[in-house]
Design an enzyme around this catalytic site. Structure first.
Site, PDB file in Angstrom:
ATOM      1  N   CYS A   1       0.841  -1.203   0.000  1.00 30.58           N
ATOM      2  CA  CYS A   1       0.000   0.000   0.000  1.00 30.58           C
ATOM      3  C   CYS A   1       0.878   1.256   0.000  1.00 30.58           C
ATOM      4  O   CYS A   1       0.555   2.252  -0.645  1.00 30.58           O
ATOM      5  CB  CYS A   1      -0.949  -0.005   1.195  1.00 30.58           C
TER       6      CYS A   1
ATOM      7  N   HIS B   1      -6.142  -2.682  -1.167  1.00 36.19           N
ATOM      8  CA  HIS B   1      -5.548  -3.687  -0.282  1.00 36.19           C
ATOM      9  C   HIS B   1      -6.446  -4.920  -0.213  1.00 36.19           C
ATOM     10  O   HIS B   1      -7.565  -4.857   0.299  1.00 36.19           O
ATOM     11  CB  HIS B   1      -5.325  -3.139   1.129  1.00 36.19           C
TER      12      HIS B   1
ATOM     13  N   ASN C   1       1.739 -16.768  -4.127  1.00 37.17           N
ATOM     14  CA  ASN C   1       1.916 -17.514  -2.888  1.00 37.17           C
ATOM     15  C   ASN C   1       0.783 -17.165  -1.928  1.00 37.17           C
ATOM     16  O   ASN C   1       0.365 -16.014  -1.833  1.00 37.17           O
ATOM     17  CB  ASN C   1       3.262 -17.163  -2.245  1.00 37.17           C
TER      18      ASN C   1
ATOM     19  N   HIS D   1      -0.504  -8.566   1.007  1.00 32.23           N
ATOM     20  CA  HIS D   1      -1.232  -7.754   0.022  1.00 32.23           C
ATOM     21  C   HIS D   1      -1.114  -8.547  -1.270  1.00 32.23           C
ATOM     22  O   HIS D   1       0.015  -8.799  -1.733  1.00 32.23           O
ATOM     23  CB  HIS D   1      -0.593  -6.359  -0.083  1.00 32.23           C
TER      24      HIS D   1
ATOM     25  N   HIS E   1      -0.435 -10.310  -4.531  1.00 31.33           N
ATOM     26  CA  HIS E   1       0.527  -9.973  -5.580  1.00 31.33           C
ATOM     27  C   HIS E   1       0.797 -11.187  -6.446  1.00 31.33           C
ATOM     28  O   HIS E   1       0.857 -12.310  -5.966  1.00 31.33           O
ATOM     29  CB  HIS E   1       1.827  -9.419  -5.003  1.00 31.33           C
TER      30      HIS E   1
ATOM     31  N   HIS F   1       3.549 -12.739  -8.929  1.00 29.74           N
ATOM     32  CA  HIS F   1       4.928 -12.671  -9.396  1.00 29.74           C
ATOM     33  C   HIS F   1       4.946 -13.025 -10.882  1.00 29.74           C
ATOM     34  O   HIS F   1       4.442 -14.088 -11.272  1.00 29.74           O
ATOM     35  CB  HIS F   1       5.803 -13.696  -8.674  1.00 29.74           C
TER      36      HIS F   1
END
Ligand code: 5GP
Ligand code: ZN
Length: 114
Positions: free
Chosen positions: A7, A46, A87, A98, A100, A102
């Site tokens: 954030c 978020h 993950n 938060h 994400h 990859h």
């Protein structure tokens, strides 16, 4: 979300090498890359992780999956191949709560992952 490092990146309180941005999505280089190309794609909102997803997030998730092939092309990893990793939880090594994605490329990856 107070105290959330991603954030803070969204708010530009922490610097990052941004490679893509729109109203709902931000993508930036991972600070500790594990491949020649290692980008994190996140919702600006978020969301703690995949377990927190619900129907209200469907447009955000769709947007992220449509940004991924564009970025793979732009970053030059599309033809050789790349990997997208999310993950969730401690066993998978999620270290930032938060959501994400990859985007990893520029080398070969083993399967199954370790
Ligand atoms: P996870 O382990 O939660 O799946 O992935 C978190 C990722 O965030 C890691 O690859 C880590 O290197 C990256 N990361 C953690 N803090 C920062 C930061 O402040 N800036 C950037 N660009 N990446 C970060
Ligand atoms: Zn956050």
């Amino acid at each position: 979300m107070e105290g959330c490092i991603f954030c803070k990146i969204v708010q530009r309180e922490i610097p990052a090498q941004v490679v893509y941005e729109d109203e709902v999505i931000l993508a930036f280089r991972d600070v500790n890359p594990v491949a020649p190309v290692h980008v994190l794609i996140i919702p600006k909102e978020h969301i703690a992780g995949v377990l927190s997803l619900n129907q209200e997030h469907s447009e955000i998730i769709k947007g992220i999956w449509l940004v991924i092939p564009k970025l793979a092309q732009e970053l030059g990893i599309a033809d050789r191949g790349f990997r997208v990793v999310v993950n969730s939880g401690p066993a998978a090594g999620q270290s930032v709560p938060h959501l994400h994605f990859h985007l990893l490329g520029g080398r070969a990856f083993s399967w199954p992952p370790g």
